[in-house]
Design an enzyme around this catalytic site. Structure first.
Site, mmCIF file in Angstrom:
data_model
loop_
_atom_site.group_PDB
_atom_site.id
_atom_site.type_symbol
_atom_site.label_atom_id
_atom_site.label_comp_id
_atom_site.label_asym_id
_atom_site.label_seq_id
_atom_site.Cartn_x
_atom_site.Cartn_y
_atom_site.Cartn_z
ATOM 1 N N THR B 23 0.868 -1.184 0.014
ATOM 2 C CA THR B 23 -0.151 -0.131 -0.215
ATOM 3 C C THR B 23 0.955 1.219 0.063
ATOM 4 O O THR B 23 1.827 1.413 0.552
ATOM 5 C CB THR B 23 -0.972 -0.044 1.033
ATOM 6 N N CYS B 29 -3.561 7.846 7.425
ATOM 7 C CA CYS B 29 -4.012 6.329 7.236
ATOM 8 C C CYS B 29 -3.268 5.329 8.282
ATOM 9 O O CYS B 29 -2.043 5.565 8.373
ATOM 10 C CB CYS B 29 -4.476 6.026 6.041
ATOM 11 N N HIS B 46 -6.079 -0.793 4.570
ATOM 12 C CA HIS B 46 -5.600 0.526 4.749
ATOM 13 C C HIS B 46 -6.586 1.281 5.227
ATOM 14 O O HIS B 46 -7.777 1.592 4.225
ATOM 15 C CB HIS B 46 -5.084 0.710 3.229
#
Lengths: 210, 162
Positions: B23, B29, B46
């Site tokens: 990711t 995040c 995520h």
């Protein structure tokens, strides 16, 4: 029957044209303020209004790991939301060296002097942008001092994505490319209004009902 | 040949060895890696926000929230043969990208995301083996299903293996 503007899907072509025009006027004013500061011409492109998933936003700006200088300002008053400047490093470099007469330190390692120079540029450009929109719409728009971050564009954009992620699954932004030329990757101005602010803007321009 | 599968923002995915999950550019995040070493099944989520409970009804993407994504990730791993009781976690992200953010909705959101992920992992009784969280920079995360290794890459600060 008339409906109110509540969701992004409610925006019609006329609304999108209005938002493009807002981008045009706002960015035009911001670019001319920058041009005065730098004493050289600064081009802007035709603005685009986009409604995108969060993943598409980073792709549209060169991929999530592209290293950019991000300036983030909060909008408050009648219009709430965010404004962002995403500056390509060559562009940031040119701005800093023109204004301070000094070379920009390595990316990600901006010293205090360069940081405050670039923040001040962001402040003046954002003020020029929102003042033009405020007088066009007779709305009050205040801006926060700009906050600076030099990092991967995906990580920078996580901040507005999270802010707007609380509200919906898509994000609308009015985007303008700054100083685009063949030999240089472009820099971006993003205006990201909240939905009820969009409705207020349309209402004040006499375009709220669909 | 191992494949690399990308997990987008508010998305999740699972793979078996020898594949790799990635990711890109986690900011505030959080990336949640789950791994079952016995079957070499790896999962990566995520998440953007701590809790689905405060979200308005217009927001109904369960992969977006710490409190809903973890359970869905576990189920997806189970469907690939992963065993819930053997799962171990590694987490990364939750940075504060802008230092002076006065906006109350997103001030400390990285920190709140990390806290919410830890709460959910405790609730699921999944031990956290490693974390690379907080601070002020973005992270790209690779999770290797062969050995459960989490590799973190930053723009300016270097790389780490957990």
């Amino acid at each position: 029957m008339e409906r109110q503007l509540k969701h992004l899907e409610d925006l019609n072509d006329l609304h999108m044209d209005v938002l493009r025009e807002i981008g045009n006027i706002g960015s035009g004013n911001a670019a001319s303020a920058l041009s005065t500061m730098l004493d050289r011409p600064v081009d802007i492109s035709v603005p685009r209004v986009r409604i995108l998933d969060y993943n598409e936003v980073t792709e549209s700006l060169g991929g999530p790991e592209e290293l950019l200088v991000g300036l983030l300002l909060s909008l408050s008053g009648d219009v709430t939301g965010m404004m962002m400047f995403l500056l390509h490093k060559d562009f940031a470099h040119m701005v800093i060296s023109t204004l301070t007469g000094e070379e920009m330190p390595n990316m990600g390692d901006l010293d205090e002097f360069s940081s405050s120079a670039i923040q001040e540029v962001g402040n003046i450009m954002a003020a020029s942008y929102v003042n033009a929109i405020a007088s066009l719409t007779s709305l009050t728009i205040d801006i926060s001092p700009p906050d600076l971050c030099v990092d991967m564009v995906g990580a920078i954009l996580s901040v507005p994505a999270i802010y707007f992620g609380n509200i919906g699954d898509k994000i609308i932004f009015i985007e303008d490319e700054l100083d685009k030329s063949d030999d240089r990757k472009s820099s971006h101005i993003l205006m990201i209004p909240e939905m009820d602010s969009l409705a207020k803007i349309m209402a004040n321009l006499g375009l709220e009902s669909i | 040949m191992s494949q690399t599968i990308t997990v987008g923002i508010s998305d999740l995915n699972v793979v078996r060895a020898p594949d790799v999950l990635v990711t890109y550019a986690l900011g505030s995040c959080v990336g949640i890696c789950l791994y079952d070493a016995s079957t070499k099944v790896a999962g990566l989520s995520h998440i953007m926000l701590p809790s689905s409970k405060q979200a308005p009804t217009s927001v109904n993407q369960p992969f977006k929230f710490a409190d809903t994504a973890v359970e869905l990730l576990i189920r997806k791993m189970e469907s690939l043969g992963g065993r819930r009781a053997l799962l171990k976690a590694k987490i990364a992200g939750g940075a504060q990208m802008f230092s002076g953010m006065s906006n109350s909705t997103i001030a400390n959101i990285g920190q709140r995301n990390v806290a919410a992920v830890k709460m959910e992992l405790i609730r699921q009784k999944i031990p956290i083996l490693a974390e690379d969280t907080g601070k002020n920079y973005g992270r790209t995360l690779f999770l290797t299903a062969e050995d459960g290794m989490m590799r973190i890459k930053s723009a300016n600060k270097g790389e780490w293996v957990w």
